[in-house]
Design an enzyme around this catalytic site. Structure first.
Site, PDB file in Angstrom:
ATOM      1  CE1 TYR A  31      38.037  57.657  46.987  1.00  0.00           C
ATOM      2  CE2 TYR A  31      37.236  56.559  48.969  1.00  0.00           C
ATOM      3  CZ  TYR A  31      37.422  56.571  47.590  1.00  0.00           C
ATOM      4  OH  TYR A  31      36.985  55.499  46.838  1.00  0.00           O
ATOM      5  NE  ARG A  34      48.094  52.576  58.084  1.00  0.00           N
ATOM      6  CZ  ARG A  34      48.006  52.255  56.790  1.00  0.00           C
ATOM      7  NH1 ARG A  34      48.904  52.713  55.954  1.00  0.00           N
ATOM      8  NH2 ARG A  34      47.039  51.489  56.349  1.00  0.00           N
ATOM      9  CG  ASP A  58      44.660  52.139  59.672  1.00  0.00           C
ATOM     10  OD1 ASP A  58      44.415  52.847  58.681  1.00  0.00           O
ATOM     11  OD2 ASP A  58      45.590  51.303  59.725  1.00  0.00           O
TER      12      ASP A  58
HETATM   13  N1  LIG Z   1      39.268  49.825  44.481  1.00  0.00           N
HETATM   14  C1  LIG Z   1      38.495  49.886  45.559  1.00  0.00           C
HETATM   15  O1  LIG Z   1      38.653  49.104  46.520  1.00  0.00           O
HETATM   16  C2  LIG Z   1      37.365  50.906  45.624  1.00  0.00           C
HETATM   17  C3  LIG Z   1      36.544  50.902  46.753  1.00  0.00           C
HETATM   18  C4  LIG Z   1      35.510  51.838  46.825  1.00  0.00           C
HETATM   19  C5  LIG Z   1      35.298  52.717  45.776  1.00  0.00           C
HETATM   20  N2  LIG Z   1      36.123  52.702  44.689  1.00  0.00           N
HETATM   21  C6  LIG Z   1      35.861  53.668  43.605  1.00  0.00           C
HETATM   22  O2  LIG Z   1      35.694  52.959  42.381  1.00  0.00           O
HETATM   23  C7  LIG Z   1      36.182  53.746  41.288  1.00  0.00           C
HETATM   24  C8  LIG Z   1      37.192  52.938  40.479  1.00  0.00           C
HETATM   25  O3  LIG Z   1      38.291  52.633  41.340  1.00  0.00           O
HETATM   26  P1  LIG Z   1      39.546  51.785  40.837  1.00  0.00           P
HETATM   27  O4  LIG Z   1      39.986  50.945  41.979  1.00  0.00           O
HETATM   28  O5  LIG Z   1      39.262  51.173  39.526  1.00  0.00           O
HETATM   29  O6  LIG Z   1      40.627  52.959  40.681  1.00  0.00           O
HETATM   30  P2  LIG Z   1      41.676  53.216  39.509  1.00  0.00           P
HETATM   31  O7  LIG Z   1      42.623  54.256  40.007  1.00  0.00           O
HETATM   32  O8  LIG Z   1      42.254  51.934  39.007  1.00  0.00           O
HETATM   33  O9  LIG Z   1      40.743  53.815  38.361  1.00  0.00           O
HETATM   34  C9  LIG Z   1      40.307  55.143  38.356  1.00  0.00           C
HETATM   35  C10 LIG Z   1      40.429  55.656  36.929  1.00  0.00           C
HETATM   36  O10 LIG Z   1      39.996  57.024  36.903  1.00  0.00           O
HETATM   37  C11 LIG Z   1      40.928  57.775  36.128  1.00  0.00           C
HETATM   38  N3  LIG Z   1      40.870  59.162  36.599  1.00  0.00           N
HETATM   39  C12 LIG Z   1      41.307  59.664  37.785  1.00  0.00           C
HETATM   40  N4  LIG Z   1      41.070  60.983  37.856  1.00  0.00           N
HETATM   41  C13 LIG Z   1      40.450  61.327  36.681  1.00  0.00           C
HETATM   42  C14 LIG Z   1      39.964  62.541  36.152  1.00  0.00           C
HETATM   43  N5  LIG Z   1      40.065  63.695  36.830  1.00  0.00           N
HETATM   44  N6  LIG Z   1      39.413  62.528  34.915  1.00  0.00           N
HETATM   45  C15 LIG Z   1      39.311  61.385  34.194  1.00  0.00           C
HETATM   46  N7  LIG Z   1      39.763  60.187  34.657  1.00  0.00           N
HETATM   47  C16 LIG Z   1      40.331  60.171  35.885  1.00  0.00           C
HETATM   48  C17 LIG Z   1      42.273  57.102  36.375  1.00  0.00           C
HETATM   49  O11 LIG Z   1      43.233  57.374  35.361  1.00  0.00           O
HETATM   50  C18 LIG Z   1      41.863  55.626  36.384  1.00  0.00           C
HETATM   51  O12 LIG Z   1      41.869  55.073  35.094  1.00  0.00           O
HETATM   52  C19 LIG Z   1      36.738  55.028  41.906  1.00  0.00           C
HETATM   53  O13 LIG Z   1      35.755  56.034  41.845  1.00  0.00           O
HETATM   54  C20 LIG Z   1      36.999  54.639  43.346  1.00  0.00           C
HETATM   55  O14 LIG Z   1      36.964  55.751  44.198  1.00  0.00           O
HETATM   56  C21 LIG Z   1      37.145  51.812  44.577  1.00  0.00           C
END
Ligand SMILES: NC(=O)c1ccc[n+]([C@@H]2O[C@H](COP(=O)([O-])OP(=O)(O)OC[C@H]3O[C@@H](n4cnc5c(N)ncnc54)[C@H](O)[C@@H]3O)[C@@H](O)[C@H]2O)c1
Length: 305
Positions: A140, A268, A271
């Site tokens: 990731y 883990r 971690d």
């Molecule tokens: N939540 C966190 O703590 C966090 C921290 C750092 C980075 N991020 C990044 O922020 C972004 C949003 O995260 P989130 O927490 O809202 O996650 P989430 O899983 O709630 O949202 C991600 C969305 O992307 C869609 N998706 C996944 N693969 C796809 C694809 N191949 N094509 C089209 N849509 C696709 C999913 O259906 C979902 O609606 C992500 O890129 C994640 O990596 C999140």
């Protein structure tokens, strides 16, 4: 009224961003493959295109008529990406390149995208600034760093304004507690709310920088507002405040009015012990900072505020 494309807009962060754009009078189109996202997270006025972010036709179709792209589609689970290496890569890195290329071809539409603090790997104690060496420890994190490199190429080679963000631990309403891959706050909150014990791996003195989702949205909007001035750069999304997991459990217990039962599992492998961001760069270059204190954000999460 300006129209923005949000990839991954049916998800946790993307749906809050869509709400904020609608509130200020903008129009929103979402591209999502619905793997974790839900249509019900969005207002009915939002046009949702079901498709994959690594599919060039789907992205270039959805981008038409937009003045900016928020690229949030991603497989947000570190564990899932380790287990499904190629699938994670296709979404988390090829998806980013697909969005950058489509935005460049559509007339250099600026792209704000989410990388992750996972690019730092185990950076040790103390506030982590964007200048800290990146050492991702997972598939990731590697794909997020790869996306940043392509974001910089998009700017340097193709003249596209891209602004990347490295969120630390995001929490807030609509984060799915039923997923084994979800954030620690939604899982702890769900279990404590149901009177169930919580398991911490190791001694519980691990620290995290928890940032409320509304604050995250304000960073993303500031990135778009400064897309030309900040083009090709990356910014932390963090509070600069540190919380141990045991403190977090204590606060959640207070808010639920119970003393949670804490079980300790084996620490883990891999971690990260401490994770604290330095918010200075986003504050000075974008005027963005996190304002919601943890207790307040948790109480909003619980529907008490
Ligand atoms: N939540 C966190 O703590 C966090 C921290 C750092 C980075 N991020 C990044 O922020 C972004 C949003 O995260 P989130 O927490 O809202 O996650 P989430 O899983 O709630 O949202 C991600 C969305 O992307 C869609 N998706 C996944 N693969 C796809 C694809 N191949 N094509 C089209 N849509 C696709 C999913 O259906 C979902 O609606 C992500 O890129 C994640 O990596 C999140």
């Amino acid at each position: 009224m300006a129209r923005y494309l949000i990839t991954g807009g049916c998800g946790f962060v993307g749906s809050h961003l869509a709400d904020a754009l609608l509130l200020r009078g903008d129009d929103v189109v979402v591209l999502d493959n619905m793997s974790t996202g839900k249509r019900g997270n969005l207002d009915a006025s939002v046009r949702v295109v079901e498709g994959d972010v690594s599919d060039p036709d789907a992205v270039s179709g959805a981008i038409k008529g937009c003045v900016g792209v928020f690229h949030l589609a991603g497989i947000a689970s570190v564990a899932y990406c380790n287990e499904h290496w190629r699938e994670g890569h296709l979404t988390n890195q090829t998806g980013s390149v697909t969005v950058f290329e489509a935005a460049a071809r559509a007339g250099h539409i600026p792209v704000v995208y989410t990388s992750s603090a996972a690019v730092y790997g185990d950076a040790g104690a103390g506030p982590i600034a964007e200048t800290r060496p990146t050492r991702p420890m997972t598939a990731y994190g590697a794909d997020k760093l790869g996306s940043e490199l392509h974001g910089s190429i998009a700017h340097g080679v193709h003249g596209l304004s891209t602004v990347g963000f490295r969120p630390f631990n995001i929490y807030g309403p609509r984060q799915d507690p039923s997923s084994a891959y979800s954030g620690v706050i939604s899982i702890f909150n769900d279990r404590i709310g149901r009177g169930l014990p919580v398991t911490v791996f190791g001694d519980g003195m691990q620290t995290r920088d928890f940032v409320f989702v509304a604050d995250v949205v304000s960073f993303l909007l500031a990135g778009m507002a400064h897309a030309d001035a900040a083009a090709g750069q990356v910014f932390n999304i963090c509070t600069g405040r540190t919380t141990t997991l045991l403190d977090l459990i204590g606060i959640l217990g207070r808010l639920h009015g119970i003393t949670p039962e804490v079980r300790h599992g084996e620490a883990r492998v891999g971690d990260i012990r401490d994770s604290l961001g330095d918010p200075a760069r986003a504050a000075s270059l974008l005027g963005a900072s996190a304002h919601v204190p943890l207790e307040k954000g948790l109480s909003i999460l619980l529907g008490r505020d």
